[in-house]
Motif scaffolding. Structure first.
Motif, PDB file in Angstrom:
ATOM      1  N   ASN A 142     -13.835   7.099  15.926  1.00  0.00           N
ATOM      2  CA  ASN A 142     -14.775   6.557  17.015  1.00  0.00           C
ATOM      3  C   ASN A 142     -15.349   5.068  17.162  1.00  0.00           C
ATOM      4  OD1 ASN A 142     -16.458   8.597  16.621  1.00  0.00           O
ATOM      5  ND2 ASN A 142     -16.731   8.228  14.377  1.00  0.00           N
ATOM      6  N   ARG A 143     -13.959   4.459  17.332  1.00  0.00           N
ATOM      7  CA  ARG A 143     -13.100   3.504  18.421  1.00  0.00           C
ATOM      8  C   ARG A 143     -12.047   3.568  19.536  1.00  0.00           C
ATOM      9  NH1 ARG A 143     -13.674   1.543  13.353  1.00  0.00           N
ATOM     10  NH2 ARG A 143     -14.883  -0.027  12.814  1.00  0.00           N
ATOM     11  N   PHE A 144     -10.843   4.043  18.856  1.00  0.00           N
ATOM     12  CA  PHE A 144      -9.563   3.825  19.347  1.00  0.00           C
ATOM     13  C   PHE A 144      -9.285   5.770  20.133  1.00  0.00           C
ATOM     14  CE2 PHE A 144      -9.527   0.116  18.083  1.00  0.00           C
ATOM     15  CZ  PHE A 144      -8.973  -0.930  18.571  1.00  0.00           C
ATOM     16  N   LEU A 145     -10.368   6.151  18.651  1.00  0.00           N
ATOM     17  CA  LEU A 145     -10.509   8.049  19.297  1.00  0.00           C
ATOM     18  C   LEU A 145     -11.178   8.401  18.512  1.00  0.00           C
ATOM     19  CD1 LEU A 145      -8.328   8.202  16.153  1.00  0.00           C
ATOM     20  CD2 LEU A 145      -6.177   8.529  18.485  1.00  0.00           C
ATOM     21  N   THR A 146     -11.210   9.748  18.522  1.00  0.00           N
ATOM     22  CA  THR A 146     -11.515  10.825  17.341  1.00  0.00           C
ATOM     23  C   THR A 146     -11.165  11.073  16.731  1.00  0.00           C
ATOM     24  OG1 THR A 146     -13.405  11.062  19.258  1.00  0.00           O
ATOM     25  CG2 THR A 146     -13.529  12.473  17.061  1.00  0.00           C
ATOM     26  N   VAL A 147     -11.090  11.141  15.336  1.00  0.00           N
ATOM     27  CA  VAL A 147      -9.798  11.691  14.229  1.00  0.00           C
ATOM     28  C   VAL A 147     -11.032  12.699  13.543  1.00  0.00           C
ATOM     29  CG1 VAL A 147      -9.359  11.265  12.015  1.00  0.00           C
ATOM     30  CG2 VAL A 147      -9.067   9.631  13.392  1.00  0.00           C
ATOM     31  N   ILE A 148     -10.228  13.712  13.826  1.00  0.00           N
ATOM     32  CA  ILE A 148     -10.092  16.064  13.558  1.00  0.00           C
ATOM     33  C   ILE A 148     -10.519  15.684  13.113  1.00  0.00           C
ATOM     34  CG2 ILE A 148     -10.387  17.826  15.041  1.00  0.00           C
ATOM     35  CD1 ILE A 148     -10.298  16.355  17.018  1.00  0.00           C
ATOM     36  N   ASP A 149     -11.006  16.131  11.778  1.00  0.00           N
ATOM     37  CA  ASP A 149     -10.828  16.693  10.033  1.00  0.00           C
ATOM     38  C   ASP A 149     -10.953  17.690  10.029  1.00  0.00           C
ATOM     39  OD1 ASP A 149     -10.331  16.927   7.517  1.00  0.00           O
ATOM     40  OD2 ASP A 149     -11.669  15.402   6.919  1.00  0.00           O
ATOM     41  N   SER A 150     -10.104  19.297  10.693  1.00  0.00           N
ATOM     42  CA  SER A 150     -10.499  20.018  10.387  1.00  0.00           C
ATOM     43  C   SER A 150      -9.019  21.298  11.321  1.00  0.00           C
ATOM     44  CB  SER A 150     -11.561  20.805  11.716  1.00  0.00           C
ATOM     45  OG  SER A 150     -11.557  20.976  12.915  1.00  0.00           O
ATOM     46  N   GLU A 151      -9.442  21.994  11.207  1.00  0.00           N
ATOM     47  CA  GLU A 151      -8.018  22.924  11.796  1.00  0.00           C
ATOM     48  C   GLU A 151      -7.648  22.494  13.263  1.00  0.00           C
ATOM     49  OE1 GLU A 151      -7.067  27.835  13.132  1.00  0.00           O
ATOM     50  OE2 GLU A 151      -9.316  26.926  12.302  1.00  0.00           O
ATOM     51  N   ILE A 152      -6.672  22.930  13.043  1.00  0.00           N
ATOM     52  CA  ILE A 152      -5.497  22.071  14.373  1.00  0.00           C
ATOM     53  C   ILE A 152      -5.900  23.112  15.629  1.00  0.00           C
ATOM     54  CG2 ILE A 152      -3.798  21.460  15.831  1.00  0.00           C
ATOM     55  CD1 ILE A 152      -1.999  21.279  12.995  1.00  0.00           C
ATOM     56  N   LYS A 153      -7.034  23.193  16.539  1.00  0.00           N
ATOM     57  CA  LYS A 153      -7.350  23.446  18.010  1.00  0.00           C
ATOM     58  C   LYS A 153      -7.677  23.181  19.049  1.00  0.00           C
ATOM     59  CE  LYS A 153     -10.122  27.240  18.735  1.00  0.00           C
ATOM     60  NZ  LYS A 153      -9.586  29.002  18.739  1.00  0.00           N
ATOM     61  N   LEU A 154      -6.912  23.137  19.600  1.00  0.00           N
ATOM     62  CA  LEU A 154      -6.745  22.756  21.046  1.00  0.00           C
ATOM     63  C   LEU A 154      -7.729  23.058  22.273  1.00  0.00           C
ATOM     64  CD1 LEU A 154      -3.347  21.404  21.995  1.00  0.00           C
ATOM     65  CD2 LEU A 154      -4.954  19.842  21.658  1.00  0.00           C
TER      66      LEU A 154
ATOM     67  N   LEU B 109       0.814  -1.479   0.169  1.00  0.00           N
ATOM     68  CA  LEU B 109       0.332  -0.264   0.292  1.00  0.00           C
ATOM     69  C   LEU B 109       0.650   1.080  -0.076  1.00  0.00           C
ATOM     70  CD1 LEU B 109      -2.278  -0.540   2.572  1.00  0.00           C
ATOM     71  CD2 LEU B 109      -2.965  -1.133   0.327  1.00  0.00           C
ATOM     72  N   HIS B 110       0.462   2.078  -0.864  1.00  0.00           N
ATOM     73  CA  HIS B 110       0.744   3.729  -0.257  1.00  0.00           C
ATOM     74  C   HIS B 110       0.500   4.638   1.205  1.00  0.00           C
ATOM     75  CE1 HIS B 110       1.149   8.015  -1.179  1.00  0.00           C
ATOM     76  NE2 HIS B 110       2.203   7.843  -2.304  1.00  0.00           N
ATOM     77  N   ALA B 111       1.829   4.829   1.154  1.00  0.00           N
ATOM     78  CA  ALA B 111       1.501   5.964   2.589  1.00  0.00           C
ATOM     79  C   ALA B 111      -0.282   6.226   2.775  1.00  0.00           C
ATOM     80  CB  ALA B 111       2.779   6.617   2.923  1.00  0.00           C
ATOM     81  N   SER B 112      -0.320   6.812   1.765  1.00  0.00           N
ATOM     82  CA  SER B 112      -1.627   7.779   1.515  1.00  0.00           C
ATOM     83  C   SER B 112      -2.542   6.697   1.809  1.00  0.00           C
ATOM     84  CB  SER B 112      -2.042   8.891   0.774  1.00  0.00           C
ATOM     85  OG  SER B 112      -1.841   7.966  -0.522  1.00  0.00           O
ATOM     86  N   ASP B 113      -2.383   5.283   1.458  1.00  0.00           N
ATOM     87  CA  ASP B 113      -4.215   4.684   2.032  1.00  0.00           C
ATOM     88  C   ASP B 113      -3.509   3.927   3.502  1.00  0.00           C
ATOM     89  OD1 ASP B 113      -5.103   4.651  -0.546  1.00  0.00           O
ATOM     90  OD2 ASP B 113      -3.584   4.109  -1.002  1.00  0.00           O
ATOM     91  N   ILE B 114      -2.460   3.822   3.508  1.00  0.00           N
ATOM     92  CA  ILE B 114      -1.818   3.316   5.116  1.00  0.00           C
ATOM     93  C   ILE B 114      -2.555   3.978   5.959  1.00  0.00           C
ATOM     94  CG2 ILE B 114      -0.074   3.220   6.548  1.00  0.00           C
ATOM     95  CD1 ILE B 114       1.685   1.295   4.305  1.00  0.00           C
ATOM     96  N   ILE B 115      -2.592   5.179   5.671  1.00  0.00           N
ATOM     97  CA  ILE B 115      -2.890   6.938   6.844  1.00  0.00           C
ATOM     98  C   ILE B 115      -4.332   6.888   6.840  1.00  0.00           C
ATOM     99  CG2 ILE B 115      -3.049   8.519   7.325  1.00  0.00           C
ATOM    100  CD1 ILE B 115      -0.346   9.214   5.567  1.00  0.00           C
TER     101      ILE B 115
ATOM    102  N   HIS C  70      -6.929   4.280   5.778  1.00  0.00           N
ATOM    103  CA  HIS C  70      -7.395   2.956   6.590  1.00  0.00           C
ATOM    104  C   HIS C  70      -7.438   3.284   7.892  1.00  0.00           C
ATOM    105  CE1 HIS C  70      -7.642  -1.404   7.090  1.00  0.00           C
ATOM    106  NE2 HIS C  70      -6.204  -0.984   8.094  1.00  0.00           N
ATOM    107  N   HIS C  71      -6.466   3.683   8.335  1.00  0.00           N
ATOM    108  CA  HIS C  71      -6.085   3.616  10.052  1.00  0.00           C
ATOM    109  C   HIS C  71      -6.971   3.906  10.821  1.00  0.00           C
ATOM    110  CE1 HIS C  71      -2.414   1.141   9.798  1.00  0.00           C
ATOM    111  NE2 HIS C  71      -2.565   0.405  10.381  1.00  0.00           N
ATOM    112  N   GLU C  72      -6.471   5.783   9.562  1.00  0.00           N
ATOM    113  CA  GLU C  72      -7.849   6.422  10.269  1.00  0.00           C
ATOM    114  C   GLU C  72      -9.526   5.717  10.312  1.00  0.00           C
ATOM    115  OE1 GLU C  72      -5.746  10.730   9.677  1.00  0.00           O
ATOM    116  OE2 GLU C  72      -6.773  10.157   8.642  1.00  0.00           O
ATOM    117  N   SER C  73      -9.304   5.676   9.226  1.00  0.00           N
ATOM    118  CA  SER C  73     -10.858   4.824   9.148  1.00  0.00           C
ATOM    119  C   SER C  73     -11.126   3.961  10.350  1.00  0.00           C
ATOM    120  CB  SER C  73     -11.286   4.878   8.125  1.00  0.00           C
ATOM    121  OG  SER C  73     -10.864   3.133   8.131  1.00  0.00           O
ATOM    122  N   MET C  74      -9.445   2.879  10.619  1.00  0.00           N
ATOM    123  CA  MET C  74     -10.129   2.178  11.943  1.00  0.00           C
ATOM    124  C   MET C  74     -10.227   2.322  13.261  1.00  0.00           C
ATOM    125  SD  MET C  74     -10.425  -0.818  10.645  1.00  0.00           S
ATOM    126  CE  MET C  74     -10.080  -2.156  11.964  1.00  0.00           C
ATOM    127  N   TRP C  75      -9.331   3.265  13.356  1.00  0.00           N
ATOM    128  CA  TRP C  75      -9.081   4.448  14.587  1.00  0.00           C
ATOM    129  C   TRP C  75     -10.593   4.882  14.811  1.00  0.00           C
ATOM    130  CZ3 TRP C  75      -4.030   6.800  12.859  1.00  0.00           C
ATOM    131  CH2 TRP C  75      -3.029   5.650  13.345  1.00  0.00           C
TER     132      TRP C  75
END
Length: 175
Positions: free
Chosen positions: A163-175, A148-154, A156-161
């Motif tokens: 709402n299971r292991f963490l929340t993936v935030i797809d927006s501006e970085i803001k803590l 797999l290309h790196a972008s596909d690995i990324i 895939h893993h984000e979709s697996m993680w």
């Protein structure tokens, strides 16, 4: 909720050799430094995980150039650095005790390598009771694999993680 930023294995090995270059490595460093900046502004503990081989001949043996944390990261003396020798940042390290003794309840993850130490650490954190963790997109990376290309690995893993292991935030970085 008291947080800590965990930066996994952002070491020179991923910047010194073309075959090890992380996908979008420069942007990933910029994004991680933005997380670091915001964490400092909010007094969030920053923990760098550093893979360390026990084999003196290995490129990741303590003190070798490839072993060092990436020079582009903004690291200060107040940051915690924890060395590990296995893929799991919790395995035979002080990480869990450190998090518990500092009353950390939520982890913010960044680093490398998506499908190896990074993934293992995210899953181990969940198993250790850290179940409300977050990850901003484009704050972790990997190299192209044999299948797999790196972008596909990324992706895939984000979709697996998510709402299971963490929340993936797809927006501006803001803590």
């Amino acid at each position: 909720m008291k947080q800590a930023l965990i930066v996994v294995d952002m070491q020179e090995v991923f910047f010194n050799h073309p075959q090890n270059y992380l996908l979008n490595k420069e942007q990933v460093v910029v994004n991680i430094n933005e997380l670091i900046k915001q964490a400092r502004e909010k007094n969030i503990q920053i923990i760098f995980i550093q893979h360390t081989s026990q084999d003196e001949e290995h490129t990741m043996f303590e003190g070798k150039d490839d072993w060092k944390l990436h020079e582009g990261l903004v690291i200060t003396s107040t940051d915690k650095i924890i060395q590990k020798s296995k893929w799991d940042s919790f395995y035979q390290t002080e990480l869990l005790d450190y998090l518990r003794s500092n009353d950390i309840e939520q982890l913010i993850f960044a680093g490398a390598q998506t499908e190896f130490c990074f993934d293992t650490t995210i899953r181990a954190a969940f198993s250790a009771g850290y179940q409300q963790n977050i990850l901003f997109k484009e704050t972790h990376s990997t190299v192209n694999g044999a299948v797999l290309h790196a972008s596909d690995i990324i992706k895939h893993h984000e979709s697996m993680w998510n709402n299971r292991f963490l929340t993936v935030i797809d927006s501006e970085i803001k803590l």
